[in-house]
Scaffold this active site. Structure first.
Site, PDB file in Angstrom:
ATOM      1  N   ARG A   1       0.815  -1.220   0.000  1.00  0.00           N
ATOM      2  CA  ARG A   1       0.000   0.000   0.000  1.00  0.00           C
ATOM      3  C   ARG A   1       0.856   1.281   0.000  1.00  0.00           C
ATOM      4  NH1 ARG A   1      -4.200  -0.863   4.691  1.00  0.00           N
ATOM      5  NH2 ARG A   1      -2.343  -1.832   5.614  1.00  0.00           N
TER       6      ARG A   1
ATOM      7  N   ASN B   1      -6.790  -2.600   1.509  1.00  0.00           N
ATOM      8  CA  ASN B   1      -6.767  -4.053   1.679  1.00  0.00           C
ATOM      9  C   ASN B   1      -8.191  -4.567   1.805  1.00  0.00           C
ATOM     10  OD1 ASN B   1      -4.032  -4.466   1.612  1.00  0.00           O
ATOM     11  ND2 ASN B   1      -3.775  -4.689   3.827  1.00  0.00           N
TER      12      ASN B   1
END
Length: 790
Positions: free
Chosen positions: A36, A54
């Site tokens: 990320r 996520n």
């Protein structure tokens, strides 16, 4: 070459480019690996708005901006990125623009049809190592240092998505400094779920063994490691709570310490793995080329089998007991690295350490502090514990380099539960594997999800470990099997479990022949369809005719197979006793070749006269015997005939000694014959070879030359049968499988000979050739049969 910022400026400044918005669903190992923050930085580079999140199905990215920038982002995304990332698929969908100006990292979303790939445990990275050895760093000497690029993953995950509250780190509240790192997208520890420091993280504890155990209160981590190093250098045994379970350590150069560990652990001769401080120390123990160094220093940090260096005096003989290869690994955690630094400080030299599983022989490794103090109390003198719980026990992986590429022999830490793409449909099945070196395999959305190495299913403790791991992986990957797959052997505990499990749930139980599963595993790994020629050589596999197979040549697809040829069967006298006493198998081969043991043969197996005569009678009258075509038992028999080993202390010992003794020079093969039978499989008659080996023994030919000629004969047998089968079937792809192909001399010889004849050769690399790979093959066969409506 343009810098990243200049590329971004050029893309983002193109006048008149139309804005677009796109949604990406990225699948693969993309959670818990720094993906990320990488996406965030990439979006900033290309001046894109949107978010990354996520989810239980993968990582969702929505990006908005000018079309050239979007295209550049999508092209760069799977190519660059953190070292542990692996992108296996990326779905794209165009969306209406929203006019956003910021790119943000959203909180995880656990809703939906949950299926995400869980990252494996990874060894400590170079940046973290630098910190623990930097006296000015706040993590100096801290044994649990990690970041998004390294540290525990699978061993601490309880559920997905991979966030701290769903790991065993949830009990450790981060201090302000750690929290700041965790929340900063530009920091190496952004959302590193095990992030911790000496202020807020797990801590070491020292306990002296004995009854009662003596806990040493108030010691700092450096003091604990110094005490552990001192104990090791004094010849004591240390139990050490590692990443995926306990390990037992001692000085590998101290013969008395190694003998003591063997006696206490009840592991009489099986080689121990050795841990060394660095690659230079590994080179001092074994022949180590660039590929082997790369494997040793990889994020997986497996035990790597190295050819022992001639004259290397760093290991006690009791470590390997004559086996010419040594299992060597490097430190995988900060604790290991700090221990070696302390040993170096006290001894002033590198000291190799035996580092073996923390268990009694054949039981699962211990993971709980109190349980370890009880179960290992009679083995360890000192315990080094810590308070970070281990959720899933994971043993060390084992690999070696063959023909320049890694070949896994035991798939565990660093590799499990990394999935393998099967692409054989979305059916969900459970494949239960075999009896030895057990793993199981679940399937989900086309993926094969193999468990870590579980061990031999020969006791209730290991069977409980099997069931415990199955429950966890079903929950973790949200798998609900519709069918269960098992080996045909009626006595395997995995077979009993599968049939009971299927009956309790009212589902289909699918039996898959052992050697078919070996070839199917190789096919699945290499994504082969259609039919192949399969050479499945191993020790024991239950045949469709109720006998023990093991030297098989198959014409095989995934759905089914034909047994095209096999080694001529001989009799096993006493079943499993013959496996432990290879002289019995050698006697069977001699009686098959001569009718009787030649009087002038210089072969004395060391058995008592009464035992010898009893086995002769058993073979002659077929009392308590079973026919076998096993190639593994043939290797054992030849090891006995050459005088190398008449009894074994562990599986494969005789064959390993035979391979290790084989002369490197080229020697002619022995003779063999082929028996063609109309409507039946061709038999490979090795009686001519046995007679010639007996002749070499009479002439006092060395075991090294006999072993070399034997291996050459096995290569010739495989080549000749494959040539005949190609002539009759037109197939030119050969898959090798079964534990015999862990023999590098055999594997290299077969590859060379078959490729010279124009064959395409495949062998297991990402999953073990031994029974540790059976479950993948079983799963592939089951999926193919389900897809075919069978």
């Amino acid at each position: 070459m343009q810098s990243k910022s200049s590329i971004g400026d050029q893309v983002g400044d193109q006048p008149g480019a139309a804005s677009s918005r796109r949604r990406l669903l990225v699948r693969g190992v993309v959670q818990g690996v720094g993906f990320r923050p990488y996406v965030h930085q990439l979006a900033q580079r290309y001046r894109l708005a949107g978010f990354v999140q996520n989810t239980a199905t993968g990582v969702v990215i929505e990006i908005e901006g000018e079309q050239p920038a979007l295209a550049a982002f999508v092209a760069a995304l799977p190519v660059e990125g953190p070292p542990l990332m692996r992108v296996d698929g990326m779905e794209q969908e165009d969306l209406p623009t929203l006019g956003g100006v910021e790119f943000v990292i959203r909180e995880s979303d656990a809703s939906g049809d949950a299926f995400a790939l869980v990252p494996t445990d990874a060894c400590v990275c170079a940046a973290c190592l630098a910190e623990i050895h930097d006296q000015g760093n706040r993590r100096f000497g801290y044994a649990f240092t990690n970041c998004t690029h390294c540290g525990p993953r699978y061993s601490i995950i309880e559920d997905v998505p991979y966030d701290r509250p769903l790991t065993t780190m949830r009990g450790f509240a981060m201090c302000a400094s750690c929290q700041s790192e965790y929340e900063d997208p530009s920091d190496r520890r952004f959302h590193a779920q095990p992030n911790a420091c000496p202020v807020c993280g797990p801590r070491l504890e020292l306990v002296h063994g004995g009854n009662p155990q003596q806990r040493c209160e108030g010691l700092s981590s450096p003091e604990i490691l110094a005490e552990a190093a001192r104990a090791l250098l004094e010849g004591k045994i240390v139990a050490w709570k590692g990443l995926g379970g306990f390990q037992l350590a001692c000085d590998a150069g101290n013969a008395a310490a190694v003998r003591l560990l063997r006696e206490r652990k009840h592991r009489l001769e099986k080689p121990f793995a050795v841990m060394v401080a660095n690659a230079a120390a590994a080179r001092s123990l074994g022949e180590c080329d660039e590929a082997e160094v790369t494997l040793l220093t990889s994020p997986q940090r497996p035990i790597v089998l190295l050819e022992r260096r001639e004259g290397a005096g760093h290991l006690a003989d009791e470590v390997c007991f004559g086996i010419p290869v040594a299992g060597v690994m490097l430190p995988s955690t900060p604790m290991h690295d700090l221990l070696f630094a302390e040993v170096m400080r006290q001894r002033g030299a590198d000291v190799p350490l035996v580092m073996t599983s923390g268990n009694l022989s054949e039981e699962p490794i211990a993971i709980d502090n109190d349980a370890a103090l009880r179960s290992l109390a009679e083995i360890a003198d000192v315990f080094v514990l810590h308070d970070r719980p281990i959720h899933t026990r994971v043993d060390d992986s084992v690999a070696r380099i063959v023909e320049g590429s890694p070949m896994l022999l035991r798939r565990a830490r660093g590799y499990a539960p990394e999935p393998l793409w099967l692409g054989l449909g979305d059916a969900e099945v459970l494949a239960c594997g075999g009896e030895q070196k057990n793993t199981f395999c679940l399937t989900r959305k086309g993926w094969g999800l193999m468990s870590q190495h579980l061990g031999d299913l020969e006791n209730l403790e290991t069977m409980a470990f099997f069931e415990e791991t199955l429950e966890r992986m079903q929950r973790l990957f949200h798998v609900s099997p519709r069918a269960v797959v098992h080996d045909l052997h009626p006595g395997y505990m995995s077979t009993h479990f599968a049939k009971r499990w299927a009956c309790e749930r009212g589902m289909q139980a699918i039996g898959v022949q052992h050697h078919h599963a070996h070839i199917a595993a190789c096919m699945a790994e290499h994504r082969l369809t259609g039919e192949v020629l399969g050479v499945a050589w191993d020790g024991t596999g239950y045949g469709e005719d109720g006998t023990i197979w093991g030297g098989e040549f198959l014409v095989s697809g995934l759905v089914g197979f034909q047994r095209a040829a096999h080694l001529r069967p001989v009799l096993l006298a006493g079943g499993d006793t013959a496996v432990r006493e290879p002289w019995r198998i050698a006697l069977a081969y001699l009686q098959d070749a001569f009718g009787e043991v030649p009087e002038d043969l210089a072969w004395r197996p060391g058995a008592s006269s009464s035992a010898f005569e009893t086995v002769k009678t058993m073979l002659q009258r077929r009392i308590n015997t079973i026919p076998t075509s096993s190639a593994g038992r043939l290797f054992d028999a030849v090891a006995s005939l050459t005088g190398l080993r008449h009894t074994v202390a562990f599986e494969g010992q005789a064959a390993m000694l035979l391979e290790g003794s084989s002369a490197s020079a080229i020697h002619p093969a022995y003779s063999f014959a082929l028996e063609e039978c109309a409507g039946a499989a061709t038999q490979v008659d090795l009686r001519p070879m046995i007679r010639e080996i007996a002749g070499d023994r009479r002439l006092n030919v060395t075991p090294a030359i006999i072993a070399a000629r034997f291996h050459a004969t096995m290569v010739d047998v495989i080549t000749e049968i494959c040539l005949r089968l190609r002539s009759s079937t037109g197939l030119d792809r050969v898959c090798l499988g079964g534990g015999c192909f862990q023999n590098v001399t055999l594997l290299r010889g077969c590859r060379s000979a078959l490729e010279q004849q124009g064959f395409h050769i495949y062998w297991p690399q990402r999953v073990p050739a031994n029974d540790g790979g059976l479950a993948l093959g079983q799963a592939a066969v089951a999926l193919a049969r389900i897809a075919a409506g069978l």
